[in-house]
Motif scaffolding. Structure first.
Motif, mmCIF file in Angstrom:
data_model
loop_
_atom_site.group_PDB
_atom_site.id
_atom_site.type_symbol
_atom_site.label_atom_id
_atom_site.label_comp_id
_atom_site.label_asym_id
_atom_site.label_seq_id
_atom_site.Cartn_x
_atom_site.Cartn_y
_atom_site.Cartn_z
ATOM 1 N N THR A 60 32.079 -23.404 29.406
ATOM 2 C CA THR A 60 32.097 -23.239 27.953
ATOM 3 C C THR A 60 30.828 -23.805 27.329
ATOM 4 O O THR A 60 30.181 -23.159 26.509
ATOM 5 C CB THR A 60 33.333 -23.936 27.349
ATOM 6 N N TYR A 61 30.485 -25.030 27.709
ATOM 7 C CA TYR A 61 29.254 -25.676 27.243
ATOM 8 C C TYR A 61 28.543 -26.289 28.439
ATOM 9 O O TYR A 61 29.178 -26.770 29.374
ATOM 10 C CB TYR A 61 29.559 -26.754 26.204
ATOM 11 N N GLN A 65 23.061 -28.716 26.180
ATOM 12 C CA GLN A 65 23.304 -27.825 25.048
ATOM 13 C C GLN A 65 23.672 -28.649 23.814
ATOM 14 O O GLN A 65 24.306 -29.697 23.908
ATOM 15 C CB GLN A 65 24.438 -26.861 25.389
ATOM 16 N N VAL A 67 25.727 -28.921 20.252
ATOM 17 C CA VAL A 67 26.854 -28.361 19.518
ATOM 18 C C VAL A 67 26.877 -28.968 18.118
ATOM 19 O O VAL A 67 26.384 -30.073 17.890
ATOM 20 C CB VAL A 67 28.195 -28.630 20.233
ATOM 21 N N LYS A 151 40.009 -20.473 22.280
ATOM 22 C CA LYS A 151 39.080 -19.444 21.831
ATOM 23 C C LYS A 151 37.661 -20.002 21.760
ATOM 24 O O LYS A 151 37.450 -21.174 21.498
ATOM 25 C CB LYS A 151 39.479 -18.914 20.446
ATOM 26 N N LYS A 152 36.690 -19.133 22.012
ATOM 27 C CA LYS A 152 35.290 -19.439 21.810
ATOM 28 C C LYS A 152 34.627 -18.210 21.210
ATOM 29 O O LYS A 152 34.767 -17.112 21.737
ATOM 30 C CB LYS A 152 34.592 -19.823 23.124
ATOM 31 N N ASP A 153 33.942 -18.414 20.093
ATOM 32 C CA ASP A 153 33.308 -17.301 19.376
ATOM 33 C C ASP A 153 34.307 -16.202 19.050
ATOM 34 O O ASP A 153 33.994 -15.010 19.093
ATOM 35 C CB ASP A 153 32.144 -16.718 20.200
ATOM 36 N N GLY A 154 35.535 -16.620 18.735
ATOM 37 C CA GLY A 154 36.560 -15.665 18.330
ATOM 38 C C GLY A 154 37.277 -14.968 19.466
ATOM 39 O O GLY A 154 38.217 -14.216 19.246
ATOM 40 N N GLU A 155 36.843 -15.218 20.711
ATOM 41 C CA GLU A 155 37.449 -14.566 21.868
ATOM 42 C C GLU A 155 38.360 -15.544 22.614
ATOM 43 O O GLU A 155 38.010 -16.707 22.810
ATOM 44 C CB GLU A 155 36.363 -14.063 22.826
#
Length: 221
Positions: A60-61, A65, A67, A151-155
């Motif tokens: 995921t991350y 990175q 955030v 969810k990530k980015d709406g998915e």
């Protein structure tokens, strides 16, 4: 006499222009001060950037990175959060902490994990065979969640990413031997957090245990 009057008018005009110019720069100065003050308030109390350290949240991350964190948001099940590993004296001072104090072992060292349960929730495992388990969450209202709400980015993320194993860094930890009849109850004012890379995440399953909300830094946007 007329020449003196013209000279006086020119002087008055120049003074008027100078006065307007000074007022303009006064306004500009106060606007800049206000913008700076708002930026400081937002930085300290609302929004902050946090660099991910380690591999516990892959895929995921990733390590390194950055955030964005909302410090005012309250965590929900499935949210990714940043929190202080240890109790801190001042979250305000923590916003400005640098150097050794933010490194592993420092007073303001932060972790990034996913909230799987909140206060009042019950957790237990269901065996999938071959040393793999599915985590079940029961809310205080009796709803049963099977980790399909991430969810990530709406998915919606694949639930297969969140299967627990009896091997790895934290293994089953505090969730070992839990069943529907003998679940792990999360106390009010705490949350249970696990890294998405569950084979390589030191989290609430181990010594960290459930995390007090008082140690929450913010919710990843």
């Amino acid at each position: 006499m007329e020449q003196n009057s013209q000279q006086l008018n020119i002087n008055e005009l120049g003074e008027g222009i100078a006065t307007k110019r000074n007022k303009f720069w006064d306004v500009v100065l106060w606007v800049l001060i206000a913008v700076l003050a708002i930026a400081v308030i937002v930085r300290v109390f609302v929004i902050s950037n946090v660099a991910v350290s380690g591999e516990s949240m892959m895929e995921t991350y990733h390590d390194g990175q950055t955030v964005v964190v909302n410090k005012l948001a309250k965590p929900k099940r499935g949210d990714v959060v940043v929190f202080y590993k240890n109790p801190v004296k001042s979250k305000f001072l923590g916003s400005f902490a640098r150097g050794d104090s933010v490194q592993d072992g420092g007073e303001y060292y932060k972790l990034i994990k996913r909230v799987v349960a909140l206060g009042g929730d019950k957790l237990w495992l269901e065996s999938l065979g071959d040393g793999k388990y599915k985590l079940v969450v029961q809310t205080p209202g009796g709803d049963i969640l099977h980790e399909d709400y991430y969810k990530k980015d709406g998915e919606t993320l694949s639930v297969d990413c969140f299967i627990l194993s009896d091997s790895g860094l934290s293994s089953l930890g505090r969730l070992a031997d839990t069943t529907e009849q003998a679940p792990l109850l999360i106390e009010e004012g705490y949350f249970f957090a696990i890294g998405d890379n569950r084979a390589n995440s030191d989290d609430s399953r181990g010594k960290l245990g459930p995390v007090p909300l008082t140690q929450l830094f913010g919710v990843v946007i």
